[in-house]
Design a protein around this motif. Structure first.
Motif, mmCIF file in Angstrom:
data_model
loop_
_atom_site.group_PDB
_atom_site.id
_atom_site.type_symbol
_atom_site.label_atom_id
_atom_site.label_comp_id
_atom_site.label_asym_id
_atom_site.label_seq_id
_atom_site.Cartn_x
_atom_site.Cartn_y
_atom_site.Cartn_z
ATOM 1 N N ALA B 140 0.810 -1.142 0.041
ATOM 2 C CA ALA B 140 0.020 -0.166 0.140
ATOM 3 C C ALA B 140 1.116 1.400 0.062
ATOM 4 N N LEU B 141 1.987 1.095 0.666
ATOM 5 C CA LEU B 141 2.725 2.510 0.899
ATOM 6 C C LEU B 141 3.633 2.804 -0.711
ATOM 7 N N TRP B 142 3.831 1.683 -1.388
ATOM 8 C CA TRP B 142 4.135 1.933 -2.603
ATOM 9 C C TRP B 142 3.512 3.122 -3.382
ATOM 10 N N PHE B 143 2.096 2.963 -3.308
ATOM 11 C CA PHE B 143 1.311 3.587 -3.962
ATOM 12 C C PHE B 143 1.222 5.241 -3.594
ATOM 13 N N GLY B 144 1.671 6.068 -4.431
ATOM 14 C CA GLY B 144 1.602 7.404 -4.156
ATOM 15 C C GLY B 144 0.556 7.835 -5.044
ATOM 16 N N PRO B 145 0.287 9.265 -4.971
ATOM 17 C CA PRO B 145 -0.486 9.850 -6.093
ATOM 18 C C PRO B 145 -0.352 9.546 -7.439
ATOM 19 N N GLU B 147 0.650 6.731 -8.992
ATOM 20 C CA GLU B 147 0.385 5.227 -9.150
ATOM 21 C C GLU B 147 -1.257 5.153 -8.849
ATOM 22 N N PRO B 268 -5.099 1.511 -0.143
ATOM 23 C CA PRO B 268 -5.911 2.281 0.445
ATOM 24 C C PRO B 268 -6.796 3.110 -0.475
ATOM 25 N N GLU B 449 -8.362 14.033 -7.280
ATOM 26 C CA GLU B 449 -7.604 14.012 -5.890
ATOM 27 C C GLU B 449 -6.214 13.734 -6.160
ATOM 28 N N LYS B 450 -6.194 12.479 -7.036
ATOM 29 C CA LYS B 450 -4.710 12.051 -7.108
ATOM 30 C C LYS B 450 -3.970 12.668 -7.941
ATOM 31 N N GLN B 453 -3.000 16.013 -6.243
ATOM 32 C CA GLN B 453 -1.942 15.674 -5.397
ATOM 33 C C GLN B 453 -0.525 15.459 -5.903
ATOM 34 N N LEU B 457 2.969 17.649 -5.588
ATOM 35 C CA LEU B 457 4.327 17.137 -5.264
ATOM 36 C C LEU B 457 5.121 17.521 -6.332
ATOM 37 N N ARG B 468 7.773 6.854 -12.882
ATOM 38 C CA ARG B 468 7.699 5.934 -11.934
ATOM 39 C C ARG B 468 7.125 4.837 -12.546
#
Lengths: 334, 500
Positions: B140-145, B147, B268, B449-450, B453, B457, B468
């Motif tokens: 789950a943490l690999w998935f930033g905005p 991705e 998430p 949203e993503k 974001q 960033l 990425r």
């Protein structure tokens, strides 16, 4: 003239009798001492969030003290102002009260130009319930070993820094705006819908830092997924004793607690407000309730801060504090 | 492995206590019931039941609430199949082939395969949660905005591809859905967009309001508009257990759906909503004869139902291992745990192994219970169809109204739903499908949203989307899917399908 059939006449009499009984019943209810029926407490945020949890924990013991059930009704929307608007317009008989907080009763006037209530004029303050301290947290590999280094790094690299927040008007947005303005920095603000997704990206290292209530962050800090650099209170929190205060870190003016407080609509009788204030105070003195609130990192008000007058003073002071800072961000509440 | 066995034993020791078994069963029953009633979803129910859990121990409380949650997923499929109303975003797809099956008199089989598929998916994904929960949470943490944005774009592409009939019509419905999702306060400035000054719109449109209106109300209107008497087919329950041939057709979609659902559920930000759509699109693509889809293909029920349930189970992973709720129901679970003094986070597994493993094992018990409750109950649900329309229609409308009101306690939502009901009826008359609209709406919010974001960033640069690796890979898949759909041979086949 047609005669009313016998059957119908009977019905008519019955109805009249029922009506009379209902009237008697109604007036009887009025004469009974408050509270004679369940009390609705409007929580202007979703079930499960910090304010809701606080309302439910305090409400449980208040129900016992009052001898009537307090029913929580979550009315969400527009940063909590939808629920508070409804509460302000409710019948001021003490059977509808609401859990307001820093956002709805201090930040809202600056964020919502069309706000339908005046936090200072449209309510009878009942009393301060529980505050949750604000933490400043960063991703775990943020290049700073303490708060002073953290602040220095933010100042030196502000064009590269990303701050996450849980939406315009949220506690994390307002408190971090204060933090940034005191430091004089303008980081890129990344907006999320709620603390959860913001926290996810903070853990994943996509963003650099955020501010939020201790209850939302404590476990992730203990688990080593994010790093807490400071807590914005006078004293360290027993829930996170290793986290230094902003005072220790050289920023004594950054003191913020997201407070939650009970309000009744304007015109609620004084003795009813006093009774509710007393019940809240009893809940805050109950050892079981205290323990549960303290375990969440909550700050409980001492006796002098529990009065209605003290809450009225707090609202006034907080509006004066937040209005200029939030106006300067140019944001309009979500 | 020895650890896993030890942990599972601890878990079963907790979940097999008499109190917890009763709570698990009770939760599943309540969940199924509210899932079946259109409009009343798990969110409102769990919120209402929170006070009851005060007097339970935290493990019991969570077992009860979790039971309601996945019970409702089952129940939601029942309504989707029988009455053509998706109760949840995740059962939108079940409508597509489940309801046609019911109209063909195969309601029993549709419900049966949904229950069996969900059980198989539940069993496998419970094992996944138990064995891989902790390492998977890192995914789950690999998935930033960036991705996330690419994943949503892939989802939208699938939405267009899986739609029936005209690509143009499906595409325009997706776009309309995207537009509807932009209504409400702007994410970054908080300014109201497209609200026409109406306060009720400033928080955007609730998914349930749109879904109940477009499907629930519109379905009632549609039935009132047609002169056909209550269709005869629906009084035939049909067999409940799928035949060997049905099962053979369904087993692969179930396994594929389980895999898809398990992966997407961990993400998430409600990644699980994509799972049934992705599974449906996949099965349609793999099928020998895609034209059967939309006409009551059993694969179109089995795959998405399995994906849906697998996603519902693995959605607990981010909650239990990171303390991050991936959707609104999980956020309520956080509240339920917090009230008991357990704040979900990375330490729950170490500090409260009984709670973590008790919950994991109770999920499997719950799935077993649901199979036991639901297969015999299929007959009862199907009998619902025999209720005359003059009773059923008002009941559906009333339940929709109560359900919608109970979500936000806002009367405006009920009016809005009625409005969508009318629009849904006109869209139906004009030959537009509501499903792509709903998917566009669900994904649109995340997409915007993503995107924003990611752009904040990157300070406005679009490069991260292709530089990425995960994001780039997802975009390539989306392009490939679109290319395949537009290939002359395939699009010709599509045209034939839509003509027939």
């Amino acid at each position: 003239m047609k005669q009313i059939p016998v059957l119908n006449r009977c019905r008519l009499l019955q109805a009249l009798a029922l009506g009379a009984v209902a009237c008697l019943w109604g007036s009887g209810a009025h004469a009974e001492p408050y509270p004679s029926q369940p009390i609705t407490e409007i929580v202007p945020f979703a079930a499960g969030g910090p304010t809701d949890v606080i309302a439910r924990i305090t409400g449980e013991h208040m129900s016992k003290a009052l001898g009537q059930q307090i029913v929580i009704e979550n009315v969400t929307g527009a940063g909590g102002t939808t629920g508070i608007t409804r509460g302000a317009q409710a019948k001021p008989d003490g059977y509808t009260i609401m859990m307001g907080h820093m956002g709805t009763h201090a930040a809202a006037p600056a964020l919502y130009p069309k706000l339908k209530y005046d936090p200072q004029k449209d309510f009878e303050p009942i009393g301060l319930a529980v505050g949750t301290p604000i933490l400043i947290v960063a991703k775990k590999d943020f290049p700073a070993k303490d708060f002073k280094e953290f602040v220095a790094y933010l100042k030196a690299n502000q064009s590269k820094i990303n701050e996450a927040h849980a939406g315009v008007g949220s506690v994390s947005f307002t408190t971090c705006s204060l933090f940034d303005s005191q430091l004089g920095i303008k980081p890129a603000k990344v907006a999320y819908r709620g603390t959860g997704p913001a926290l996810n990206d903070l853990m994943g290292g996509q963003v650099d830092y955020m501010c939020d209530q201790i209850v939302n962050l404590a476990e992730q800090i203990k688990g080593g997924k994010i790093k807490a650099h400071a807590i914005a209170t006078e004293k360290r929190s027993p829930a996170l004793p290793d986290v230094p205060t902003t005072k220790e870190g050289g920023m004594p003016n950054f003191q913020v607690t997201a407070w939650n407080a009970l309000f009744a609509p304007k015109g609620t009788p004084k003795e009813v407000v006093a009774k509710l204030n007393d019940a809240l105070s009893k809940a805050l003195d109950d050892p079981g309730t205290r323990k549960r609130l303290l375990d969440l990192g909550g700050v409980l008000p001492e006796a002098p801060e529990r009065t209605s007058a003290s809450l009225a003073g707090l609202v006034k002071k907080e509006i004066a504090r937040w209005t200029p800072i939030l106006k300067a961000t140019g944001a309009v509440g979500e | 492995m020895g650890d896993l066995v030890h942990n599972l034993r601890l878990g079963f020791a907790t979940s097999l206590s008499l109190v917890n078994i009763v709570l698990c069963l009770g939760g599943c029953l309540i969940g199924t019931l509210i899932g079946v009633l259109p409009g009343i979803g798990p969110i409102a129910t769990i919120a209402m039941l929170l006070p009851i859990t005060f007097n339970l121990d935290p493990t019991g409380a969570l077992i009860l609430l979790a039971g309601i949650y996945y019970g409702a997923q089952y129940g939601g499929s029942t309504t989707a199949i029988l009455v053509n109303i998706p109760g949840e975003a995740t059962s939108v797809v079940t409508v597509l082939d489940g309801h046609p099956m019911a109209r063909q008199g195969r309601a029993g089989v549709a419900l049966g395969i949904a229950a069996i598929g969900s059980f198989i998916a539940g069993t496998i994904s419970t094992l996944i949660v138990a064995a891989l929960g902790v390492p998977l949470s890192e995914l789950a943490l690999w998935f930033g905005p960036p991705e996330y944005f690419s994943l949503m774009l892939l989802g939208l592409t699938l939405a267009v591809v899986l739609a029936q009939g005209s690509l143009l019509k499906a595409g325009s419905m997706v776009l309309l859905g995207l537009l509807l999702s932009t209504i409400g306060a702007d994410l970054e400035t908080g300014q109201d967009r497209l609200t026409f000054g109406l306060d009720d719109l400033s928080d955007g449109i609730d998914f349930a309001v749109l879904a109940m209106g477009l499907f629930g109300f519109a379905e009632v209107l549609r039935n009132l508009g047609s002169f056909e008497a209550q269709p005869k087919v629906q009084t035939i329950i049909g067999r409940l257990l799928p035949s060997a041939a049905d099962f053979k057709r369904a087993i692969r979609p179930i396994l594929r759906g389980t895999a898809l659902g398990s992966v997407l559920g961990i993400l998430p930000g409600n990644g699980a909503v994509l799972a049934p759509f992705a599974s449906y699109a996949l099965e349609k693509r793999l099928a020998d004869d895609p034209s059967r889809f939309g006409q009551g293909a059993i694969e179109g029920v089995a795959g998405p139902e399995a994906a849906n349930n697998a996603g519902a189970q693995t959605a607990f992973i981010p909650l239990l291992t990171l303390g991050i709720p991936p959707n609104a129901v999980m956020a309520l679970m956080v509240g339920a745990m917090t009230i008991h003094g357990i704040i979900p986070g990375p330490q729950v597994i170490t500090n409260r192994p009984d709670l973590f493993w008790g919950m994991v094992t109770s999920m499997w018990l719950g799935n077993l219970a649901l199979l036991a409750i639901n297969l015999p109950l299929v007959g009862v649900w199907v009998r619902l169809l025999r209720v005359p329309y003059r009773l059923m229609f008002p009941a559906i409308l009333i339940f929709c109204c109560i359900g919608i009101y109970s979500i936000n306690n806002r009367p405006g939502d009920v009016l809005l739903m009625a409005g969508f009901g009318l629009s849904g009826h006109f869209l139906f008359k004009l030959g537009f499908e509501p499903a792509p609209l709903l998917l566009g709406f669900v994904l649109g919010k995340l997409l915007e949203e993503k995107l924003r974001q990611a752009l904040v960033l990157s300070r406005g640069s679009f490069l991260p989307f292709v530089t990425r690796p995960v994001s780039c890979g997802l975009l390539l898949v989306a392009v490939a899917v679109l290319a395949i759909a537009l290939l002359p041979s395939v699009s010709k086949k599509r045209a034939e399908v839509s003509l027939s």
